[in-house]
Scaffold this motif. Structure first.
Motif, PDB file in Angstrom:
ATOM      1  N   SER A  25       0.858  -1.182   0.000  1.00 20.32           N
ATOM      2  CA  SER A  25       0.000   0.000   0.000  1.00 20.32           C
ATOM      3  C   SER A  25       0.892   1.230   0.000  1.00 20.32           C
ATOM      4  O   SER A  25       1.937   1.237   0.647  1.00 20.32           O
ATOM      5  N   VAL A  26       0.477   2.264  -0.711  1.00 17.34           N
ATOM      6  CA  VAL A  26       1.254   3.502  -0.773  1.00 17.34           C
ATOM      7  C   VAL A  26       0.404   4.640  -0.250  1.00 17.34           C
ATOM      8  O   VAL A  26      -0.734   4.838  -0.686  1.00 17.34           O
ATOM      9  N   GLY A  27       0.953   5.382   0.702  1.00 17.68           N
ATOM     10  CA  GLY A  27       0.259   6.535   1.259  1.00 17.68           C
ATOM     11  C   GLY A  27       1.059   7.803   1.032  1.00 17.68           C
ATOM     12  O   GLY A  27       2.286   7.771   0.909  1.00 17.68           O
ATOM     13  N   VAL A  28       0.348   8.922   0.965  1.00 17.80           N
ATOM     14  CA  VAL A  28       0.980  10.229   0.804  1.00 17.80           C
ATOM     15  C   VAL A  28       1.021  10.924   2.162  1.00 17.80           C
ATOM     16  O   VAL A  28      -0.012  11.082   2.824  1.00 17.80           O
ATOM     17  N   VAL A  29       2.215  11.318   2.579  1.00 22.29           N
ATOM     18  CA  VAL A  29       2.396  12.002   3.860  1.00 22.29           C
ATOM     19  C   VAL A  29       2.564  13.494   3.587  1.00 22.29           C
ATOM     20  O   VAL A  29       3.482  13.892   2.854  1.00 22.29           O
ATOM     21  N   GLU A  30       1.702  14.308   4.158  1.00 20.60           N
ATOM     22  CA  GLU A  30       1.743  15.750   3.969  1.00 20.60           C
ATOM     23  C   GLU A  30       2.532  16.394   5.108  1.00 20.60           C
ATOM     24  O   GLU A  30       2.337  16.054   6.280  1.00 20.60           O
ATOM     25  N   PHE A  31       3.396  17.354   4.756  1.00 16.02           N
ATOM     26  CA  PHE A  31       4.216  18.027   5.763  1.00 16.02           C
ATOM     27  C   PHE A  31       3.831  19.492   5.973  1.00 16.02           C
ATOM     28  O   PHE A  31       4.335  20.148   6.868  1.00 16.02           O
ATOM     29  N   GLY A  32       2.972  20.021   5.131  1.00 19.81           N
ATOM     30  CA  GLY A  32       2.675  21.446   5.181  1.00 19.81           C
ATOM     31  C   GLY A  32       3.614  22.206   4.267  1.00 19.81           C
ATOM     32  O   GLY A  32       4.699  21.721   3.897  1.00 19.81           O
ATOM     33  N   GLY A  33       3.215  23.430   3.916  1.00 21.76           N
ATOM     34  CA  GLY A  33       4.054  24.205   3.005  1.00 21.76           C
ATOM     35  C   GLY A  33       4.142  23.571   1.635  1.00 21.76           C
ATOM     36  O   GLY A  33       5.153  23.734   0.936  1.00 21.76           O
ATOM     37  N   PHE A  34       3.103  22.821   1.253  1.00 24.22           N
ATOM     38  CA  PHE A  34       3.037  22.147  -0.047  1.00 24.22           C
ATOM     39  C   PHE A  34       4.153  21.122  -0.230  1.00 24.22           C
ATOM     40  O   PHE A  34       4.592  20.865  -1.336  1.00 24.22           O
ATOM     41  N   ARG A  35       4.594  20.538   0.875  1.00 23.04           N
ATOM     42  CA  ARG A  35       5.614  19.488   0.817  1.00 23.04           C
ATOM     43  C   ARG A  35       4.973  18.153   1.196  1.00 23.04           C
ATOM     44  O   ARG A  35       4.046  18.096   2.013  1.00 23.04           O
ATOM     45  N   ARG A  36       5.513  17.087   0.619  1.00 25.60           N
ATOM     46  CA  ARG A  36       4.964  15.751   0.872  1.00 25.60           C
ATOM     47  C   ARG A  36       5.992  14.692   0.523  1.00 25.60           C
ATOM     48  O   ARG A  36       7.048  14.982  -0.051  1.00 25.60           O
TER      49      ARG A  36
END
Length: 348
Positions: free
Chosen positions: A213-224
């Motif tokens: 499974s692949v998930g997207v991790v969001e960091f804020g500031g349009f970073r991931r």
């Protein structure tokens, strides 16, 4: 059904034959040759489709066969080209060509069979990327191409060329920036669910996760970044025990490996031994993969005995980054996200 590797047989269309024809009309008794060319055979093309996540479609019909070009006609009519076959594949598909040549060999062929060689011919990673697996044959020339001042009634024509064909092996290698590696029940699926918007199956028994499974991790500031939950490995995975090869292939594209251990030893396992075994399995499978950057996620810190084991783990691996967390209680995830952002985060 999740299919991440499969063999297929592909055949491009043959070119149509050139025509032999002469113009014969009233008041034009010697109109000369007017045979048209044959049409080009259809190609077989693979295209990377973002809405496709595995190779299941080929499980039901492992053949890609394009249409033949239409033969040429009189009055210099060129035959219609054969229809092209376009097959969608997920990003991360590696294409190998086999030295098997017959349909029967295609049926019997399995990756690793003795006498079967595989040559990599394409690595499809970008959305919309196209690869011509087999080119259609050129159409033959009609007799109108052979007329000369001294040879005004040629009866020559050429047949269409044969389209390319072959037996191919498609292997999906999931694309992610970081890969979660660990034994069953180490808490990888729970961790991925807490870090991202992915929803992998979670339960208290081994091999809950049977596909990456692949998930997207969001960091804020349009970073991931993207993180892959690789199904739990077992000792001997490099020898394909417990479907080891099915799982290990999916971490070969990761930029950093995240080794997840049950630091409390709640399943009766020793965290230090787990890391040593996992590192050995990775090295035995692919020495290059063993040189990838890696760190340790000490999960289940909320369980008794975790603190003592964490101290022993850090002493055993003093040069390795260790981040203690409790995925269930969402403790320590901020530190993990900060690490991921520094290592593999990117701006979108």
């Amino acid at each position: 059904m999740f299919i991440d590797h499969i063999r297929i047989f592909a055949k491009a269309g043959d070119g149509g034959n050139g025509a032999v024809s002469f113009r014969r009309e009233k008041f034009v008794p010697r109109g000369g040759p007017d045979g048209g060319d044959g049409g080009k055979g259809g190609d077989v093309i693979l295209i990377v489709d973002p809405s496709t996540d595995n190779l299941r479609q080929f499980h039901y019909d492992p053949k890609l066969i394009a249409k033949k070009g239409v033969n040429g006609g009189g009055v210099r009519k060129t035959g219609k080209g054969g229809d092209t076959v376009i097959a969608k594949v997920p990003p991360g598909t590696v294409v190998y060509k086999s030295n098997a040549v017959t349909v029967q060999e295609a049926v019997e062929f399995e990756r690793g069979d003795e006498g079967i060689d595989l040559e990599p011919v394409a690595d499809l990673t970008e959305y919309g990327q196209k690869f011509v697996l087999c080119k259609g044959g050129k159409g033959g020339m009609g007799n109108s191409n052979f007329a000369t001042p001294t040879h005004r009634t040629p009866t020559e024509s050429t047949p269409g060329e044969e389209g390319e064909s072959g037996v191919y092996y498609l292997e999906l290698r999931r694309i992610a920036d970081a890969g979660l590696v660990g034994f069953p029940n180490a808490g990888k699926s729970t961790l991925l669910g807490k870090l991202s918007h992915a929803h992998p199956k979670v339960a208290a028994y081994p091999f809950t996760t049977l596909q990456p499974s692949v998930g997207v991790v969001e960091f804020g500031g349009f970073r991931r970044c993207t993180v892959a939950d690789i199904p739990g490995l077992i000792e001997g995975a490099h020898e394909n025990r417990g479907l080891g090869h099915e799982f290990l292939r999916h971490i070969t594209r990761c930029r950093v490996l995240l080794f997840v251990v049950d630091i409390a030893g709640s399943e009766g396992r020793d965290p230090i031994s787990d890391i040593q075994i996992l590192r050995k399995e990775i090295s035995e499978y692919d020495e290059e993969l063993a040189r990838f950057p890696w760190m340790i996620i000490a999960n289940k810190m909320d369980i008794d005995g975790a603190a003592e084991n964490l101290d022993l783990l850090e002493k055993r691996f003093p040069k390795v980054k260790v981040i203690p967390i409790s995925a269930e209680l969402e403790e320590g995830l901020d530190a993990l996200k900060l690490y991921l952002d520094d290592e593999v985060g990117y701006r979108v």
